[in-house]
Design an enzyme around this catalytic site. Structure first.
Site, PDB file in Angstrom:
ATOM      1  N   GLU A  39       0.902  -1.142  -0.052  1.00 52.10           N
ATOM      2  CA  GLU A  39       0.118  -0.211   0.102  1.00 52.10           C
ATOM      3  C   GLU A  39       0.853   1.170   0.171  1.00 52.10           C
ATOM      4  OE1 GLU A  39      -0.426  -2.641   1.825  1.00 52.10           O
ATOM      5  OE2 GLU A  39      -2.425  -3.459   1.051  1.00 52.10           O
ATOM      6  N   HIS A  53     -11.546  -6.625   7.802  1.00 53.47           N
ATOM      7  CA  HIS A  53     -12.133  -5.962   6.611  1.00 53.47           C
ATOM      8  C   HIS A  53     -13.496  -5.497   7.136  1.00 53.47           C
ATOM      9  CE1 HIS A  53      -9.850 -10.001   6.028  1.00 53.47           C
ATOM     10  NE2 HIS A  53      -9.654  -9.564   4.733  1.00 53.47           N
TER      11      HIS A  53
HETATM   12  C1  TPP Z   1      -1.627  -5.019   4.570  1.00 54.03           C
HETATM   13  C2  TPP Z   1      -2.896  -6.173   3.577  1.00 54.03           C
HETATM   14  N1  TPP Z   1      -2.841  -5.743   2.234  1.00 54.03           N
HETATM   15  C3  TPP Z   1      -3.736  -6.530   1.340  1.00 54.03           C
HETATM   16  C4  TPP Z   1      -4.406  -7.692   2.080  1.00 54.03           C
HETATM   17  C5  TPP Z   1      -5.285  -8.481   1.420  1.00 54.03           C
HETATM   18  N2  TPP Z   1      -4.975  -9.930   0.691  1.00 54.03           N
HETATM   19  C6  TPP Z   1      -5.063 -10.949   1.598  1.00 54.03           C
HETATM   20  S1  TPP Z   1      -4.184 -12.226   1.089  1.00 54.03           S
HETATM   21  C7  TPP Z   1      -3.465 -11.259  -0.073  1.00 54.03           C
HETATM   22  C8  TPP Z   1      -2.699 -12.054  -0.984  1.00 54.03           C
HETATM   23  C9  TPP Z   1      -1.480 -12.529  -0.330  1.00 54.03           C
HETATM   24  O1  TPP Z   1      -0.546 -13.370  -1.131  1.00 54.03           O
HETATM   25  P1  TPP Z   1       0.480 -14.183  -0.698  1.00 54.03           P
HETATM   26  O2  TPP Z   1       1.316 -13.222   0.260  1.00 54.03           O
HETATM   27  O3  TPP Z   1       1.197 -14.745  -1.874  1.00 54.03           O
HETATM   28  O4  TPP Z   1       0.062 -15.375   0.170  1.00 54.03           O
HETATM   29  P2  TPP Z   1      -0.857 -16.422  -0.051  1.00 54.03           P
HETATM   30  O5  TPP Z   1      -2.371 -16.264   0.040  1.00 54.03           O
HETATM   31  O6  TPP Z   1      -0.370 -16.999  -1.472  1.00 54.03           O
HETATM   32  O7  TPP Z   1      -0.493 -17.718   0.795  1.00 54.03           O
HETATM   33  C10 TPP Z   1      -4.018 -10.091  -0.062  1.00 54.03           C
HETATM   34  C11 TPP Z   1      -3.641  -8.864  -1.074  1.00 54.03           C
HETATM   35  C12 TPP Z   1      -4.027  -7.907   3.514  1.00 54.03           C
HETATM   36  N3  TPP Z   1      -4.703  -8.786   4.178  1.00 54.03           N
HETATM   37  N4  TPP Z   1      -3.236  -7.298   4.115  1.00 54.03           N
END
Ligand code: TPP
Ligand code: TPP
Ligand code: MG
Ligand code: MG
Lengths: 337, 410, 337, 410
Positions: A60, A129
């Site tokens: 962000e 959320h």
């Molecule tokens: C600070 C923040 N930004 C955005 C999100 C929304 N979000 C939740 S999971 C995710 C993807 C995460 O991907 P990754 O780190 O590759 O983990 P994976 O789900 O593949 O295990 C996002 C963008 C969040 N939870 N926290």
């Protein structure tokens, strides 16, 4: 005019703005090929190209920080923070940079950008959320803060925000994306297609910033609110059987103080309603201004109904969410005083 | 299997503290001319070495040697010398002005003049620097009027930023100098964003970001590198390693890393490490990086190795945390003396002409200062109005600010 | 009892706490060998070792984020953010993590830490060395927020904060570090050695959190404030010649509502004063609560005096700073109503 | 000098989108057993290669080969197999429970079971994981009761976190499992801080931090690496590269970098890249890193290469952004099948025993689910009280919260 959900209206506003101005670009997590986790940017990459609507790394800070640079260059970035709860890593760039750039350079560099983010609860999203951080923006000089409560305004206010020469925080009540919501979680949900404010104008129809909207005229009390709570308020007022004027503020900063003062001076009573935690919420500012401006017309203290001063819980969603019962009780209390 | 033992906290510390004998023998410095100059379009993984050495051009004899020695006209170098002398003279005057109470605060460049002065010469009109508070040489080399800088420092009525910013927080779009922020590192992702905008518009402009050694620890450094690595826009990511971050030596931010430049490798971004006290080396590195940017080859990292000879700011007294003589022991020498020696070696300069130039420049600085002071200083003369305080929060003043302005009586 | 500056009092509080409890550790930018840019931690590294007081990289995120982990482990980190204006990169770790850890783990993991930061203006620090972000903390459930106004309280409240089982934001009005300051910038400054509150108890003397202090009793109006403004208020009250009760809130959250209500119910008038920007400042919360709790005793609207809704400027320091003149005028206005 | 041209925005994209033929030929995968295993106290700069390869132990024939093959009793591996099957069975039940409306949300591990299940086996009592939402295998391998996990997912009255958290955001100090945050990456510096605390107290404990490929872009990743690199506490910094971050492929976060593991090099932190679908390789890497931590040699980075076979969460339908069959094409295979094949090759397991074990585990999971559902689910049965909503904001409830609680009637 077309019936749309709030998601479709937001998508439409993007498309209209991008069509009209090549400098409008869209970026954020998952907003590109996929079109956003709420699908608010669906189709934009396919239509306007990967240069003008693209996925970002999950940062962000990077989203807002690079957008500041783009805006200073002359583009109009419209960026999405996936949930308002995740804006904090970008907060420094919003507060210390976007909000102050015009001021500190005496107008030489400016930051016309829109930071969109879904806010609010009612979707069992728990503490990360469901947040409503509007007061963290209204306290910052140099930001405008907008919260639409229906598809027509979502489109109109977003187009107005994109047209602004300064940064605008655009908070989208996610509980309203697919339909109005009056807080009666045990009743079937209503889609926007069955609601008059689901009627959205075609093309470039703007809802100006800084103008509140009287949703229901009334004589006995004034209810100031915004976002999801507009619908909760309207339901609660009907249930209370009190002739309450309900005002949808739409823009929190700049605030339509004239509309507020006119209404409260007329009714003599005021309830302020929001989802965010009570203490130091935007309701405090509203209460402070109303008592200052309308002191001699007030027949009862300004009453605040808000989220409790706890993180937003999961199982206790409906105990936390300031639903129609709490609002009705507040209306009754303010009438008793 | 190594033997188990209880962990301990490793707190890096400079070897020498006040009272100790300065010692830079641990800083390994290659001879000038020693480092290869790969073509700017060499794949990053084939030039990793450049992040672990120091690119140097001027040797002890004042000769420009090796593959990085740029082809430049002596006139340009003479101008560079003047720029550096001007910056140093300006700094000295402003340090004094601050002590005299004419302003609240000042930050000087002592020992670091070559970096911003030389770098600017590799840029073109339309390129944009995103500087910290220690790159005023960018403005001087770009021809920004000294008097404007002084007006800013004095926060007087002619201050281009209307008295709103701390002294030395200049801003000049026309001179490719982005408004300085007091929040460290925030300009780094902004520079990347600015360069991304140029890429989106397909316009031939580049951005140069600036950061200090200490500030590379900030989140913005990472955000900038991540976005630069992904979108590959025309941005040069400069790191000025002047060994200190206020009282904190560079080892606290650098930790176990070999160099700050090497942070780029994890991102696939080419990284140079350059003698920041060598005007020619700075210029050559800047040129190499601009060539990459202008050929759409993407970002470059440059770590400039230098030493902050003065205090952090007028609020700082470095003798509390480092030996007073550490600056003298700094092995890369003084940038002005080194370029001067080179020009004398070239036969285009002399001690006499230098003395004369110093006097001319001093006169120019003094004249500008008089002009600025005739307008006003922080507490005297013509100063920005309280009215200015309410302007530029937004393009148009919203009602609540109009009300507040009226309350002050404006 | 010893006469001390606020800096010495803060240093002393650290030393007392570190002496009493090996788990108290101190870290932050420049706090180690040098003892902090304001010297609030001077001598601690030398006395307690480099393991217990050390310099950090310039990363407010890292400072707060690692402190959360340390606190969860069982240490009591007392960390310094060099200026409150620079806390934003650490804000996410404060808001999303430190404040919510106990809640989200149902008490299994906790976060007893103190985040100290110099706040406020009056030192020609311009927009990035003058901010008062208290409202950004009071809005967050799970944080306590403290602002001392003198050396005795600085020590007492800091010791109380260190003893807390939850995170405490400790805002130090930097204009008061060396002496009280009544806002008359054209008069010579007074050192703490000439002020009774410069008298600081030896050893472990605590000022409890959540208790306001009546600085001056009065009957005609109540002035609620904290930090530097306490001294400005006292000066303005004398100059106004009105018998105003001045309350130093000391802790903003939890708020000593009883003390506030008792005073306002007695005086019937209330002025709220702080340096932070007006809109959504903590004064809004105070005004909202006072009008709600004391409505039937109020003879005039609650009046707010605060920083203007602009970034904090450099040259216009004294036009921005809410000095004794503005406060006096507010007292006069609230008496007129 | 390369030719000048206008810059363009490089937006990395996966080669294949829905409708396309999955293709992983660009992922270069060394044969099992091929990578050297340096002693854990080897200087970081001498083992950089480990960040650019993939450490693998189980070959196609189900044999454990090469220097990383750990010496483990078959009983441990049998237990590992059971852990993974349990996790997969549990996931499947909870996915269904969510679809049945028994809870609001769920996140599964499909294809990634080996990582958390094997890693936990290298830890000791007192060590602490700082997990993301996709490491429930840490709990299962640590013997945390399934019914507790289900109570959490159902937010019922026996939920250890009192209905406050989103499903799968478990917390168990006793089992070395730090409370999960919904904010990505924030746990990374916390793990470093926890390990710093162990170092300050000189206690023999270590922390293991967890992060996804996409989340390495966050600021916290940098903050954690900076502090880990400076203070060198006993922390293992795990990166689970499952190729996707919701709809975003790993190339957006990785940008121009060779690998995520290589991000460690700029910080002087040793980094391994490991086959995350190979239970033995995961365990061996974890052991190597714990040996480093326990010998006070400081932090280690491990990138686990795997594939997120399922949707991101129950709110996600991956067929919108990647070919449905991509998971089948993933070249590192399925972790359960691979370990099973190994155990069969060892002669300690058989298809029949596997089928029988699956049935036993399913019965166990179903029994736990019955137990949990007898207490309650999100919308039925015994649920946390609104009173709980006000507890634990602070250790002691301050007056304003007591007032608010009374307002709700509790
Ligand atoms: C600070 C923040 N930004 C955005 C999100 C929304 N979000 C939740 S999971 C995710 C993807 C995460 O991907 P990754 O780190 O590759 O983990 P994976 O789900 O593949 O295990 C996002 C963008 C969040 N939870 N926290
Ligand atoms: C976000 C933030 N944190 C802290 C500070 C306070 N501060 C100002 S300058 C400085 C040191 C910076 O050191 P370095 O990056 O090495 O730059 P140098 O001063 O050596 O040029 C610090 C800590 C700040 N301005 N912003
Ligand atoms: Mg430095
Ligand atoms: Mg992933």
């Amino acid at each position: 005019m077309t019936r749309m959900t709030m998601i479709e209206a937001i998508r439409d506003a993007h498309a209209v703005a991008m069509e009209a101005d090549d400098d409008v670009i869209v970026m954020g997590e998952d907003v590109g090929f996929f079109g956003g986790v709420f699908r608010c940017t669906a189709g934009l990459q396919q239509r306007f190209g990967v240069d003008r609507c693209f996925d970002t790394p999950i940062s962000e800070l990077g989203i807002v920080g690079t957008a500041v640079g783009m805006a200073a260059y002359g583009l109009k970035p419209v960026v999405e923070i996936q949930f308002a709860d995740y804006m904090y890593p970008g907060y420094d760039q919003i507060v210390s940079e976007a909000a102050r750039l015009r001021y500190r350079s005496a107008g030489e560099f400016t930051c016309p950008m829109v930071v969109r983010m879904p806010t609010g609860g009612g979707i069992y999203g728990a503490q990360t959320h469901s947040q409503s951080p509007e007061a963290l923006f209204t306290h910052v000089a140099g930001l405008k803060t907008v919260v639409p409560s229906n598809p027509a305004d979502a489109k109109g206010l977003l187009l107005a925000a994109i047209a602004e020469p300064d940064p605008v925080i655009f908070l989208e009540p996610k509980r309203l994306y697919n339909g109005p919501y009056d807080g009666h979680h045990d009743r079937p949900s209503v889609p926007w297609s069955k609601h008059p404010d689901g009627e959205v104008g075609n093309g470039h129809c703007i809802t100006p910033l800084g103008k509140a909207r009287v949703m229901r005229e009334g004589t006995q009390a004034t209810l100031l609110t915004y976002g999801t709570m507009v619908h909760v308020a309207l339901a609660a007022v009907e249930e209370a059987g009190v002739d309450v004027e309900v005002i949808d503020l739409r823009t929190l900063l700049p605030l339509d103080l004239d509309a507020i003062v006119a209404s409260v001076n007329k009714t003599g009573r005021c309830v302020v309603l929001h989802e965010a935690t009570l203490t130091s919420g935007f309701g405090a500012e509203l209460a402070a201004q109303v008592q200052a401006e309308c002191f001699y017309h007030l027949e009862a203290p300004v009453l605040r109904v808000a989220g409790w001063d706890t993180p937003y819980p999961h199982a206790q969603e409906w105990d936390y969410f300031p639903g129609p019962d709490r609002v009705r009780r507040a209306i009754e209390t303010v009438m008793e005083d | 299997m190594p033997e188990e033992r209880a962990p301990h906290l490793n707190v890096p510390a400079p070897g020498i503290r006040p009272g100790g004998e300065p010692d830079f023998t641990h800083v390994s410095i290659p001879a000038a001319g020693e480092v290869d100059r790969p073509a700017p379009d060499t794949p990053p993984e084939e030039m990793r070495d450049l992040a672990f050495t120091i690119i140097r051009v001027l040797n002890r004899k004042g000769e420009a040697v090796g593959p990085w020695a740029p082809e430049v006209a002596p006139e340009m170098l003479l101008q560079g010398l003047r720029d550096m002398v001007k910056l140093r003279t300006y700094d000295a005057r402003m340090m004094t002005a601050q002590r005299q109470g004419k302003t609240s605060f000042y930050m000087q460049h002592l020992g670091e003049e070559a970096i911003s002065c030389a770098f600017q010469r590799a840029l073109r009109k339309g390129d944009m620097n995103f500087p910290t508070y220690r790159q005023a040489g960018l403005l001087i080399a770009a021809g920004y009027p000294l008097v404007n800088m002084m007006n800013q420092v004095y926060s007087n009525d002619a201050d281009p930023v209307r008295g709103r910013q701390l002294p030395v927080f200049y801003s000049s779009k026309q001179h490719g100098f982005f408004s300085i922020s007091g929040n460290l590192a925030t300009q780094y992702p902004q520079a990347v964003g600015w360069a991304m905008a140029a890429a989106i518009k397909r316009e031939k402009k580049l951005a140069a970001a600036w950061i200090g050694d200490g500030s590379t620890a900030e989140s913005d450094f990472h955000g900038a590198l991540v976005f630069a690595s992904t979108y590959k826009p025309p941005v040069i990511l400069n790191i000025v390693n002047n060994q200190w971050a206020i009282s904190t030596f560079q080892g606290i931010a650098r930790g176990g890393a070999g160099t700050f430049a090497a942070r780029g490798h994890g991102f696939g971004i080419p990284a140079l490490r350059v003698d920041g006290n060598d005007y020619l080396a700075v210029y050559a590195a800047a040129q190499w990086a601009t060539e990459r940017a202008r050929a759409d080859l993407g970002p470059t990292i440059i770590e400039f190795v230098t030493y902050r000879t003065g205090g952090h700011s007028t609020s700082d007294d470095p003798s509390a945390y480092r030996p007073k003589e550490e600056g003298l022991a700094w092995p890369l020498g003084d940038p002005i003396l080194r370029l001067k020696a080179h020009l004398i070696a070239l036969g285009v300069w002399s001690e006499d002409r230098h003395t004369q130039a110093e006097a001319e420049i001093k006169a120019e600085v003094v004249a500008a200062q008089k002009e600025a002071e005739a307008i006003g200083t922080l507490h005297t003369g013509r100063r920005p109005s309280p009215r200015d305080m309410f302007e530029d929060v937004f393009a148009e003043m919203p009602p609540h600010l109009v009300r507040q302005r009226h309350e002050v009586g404006y």
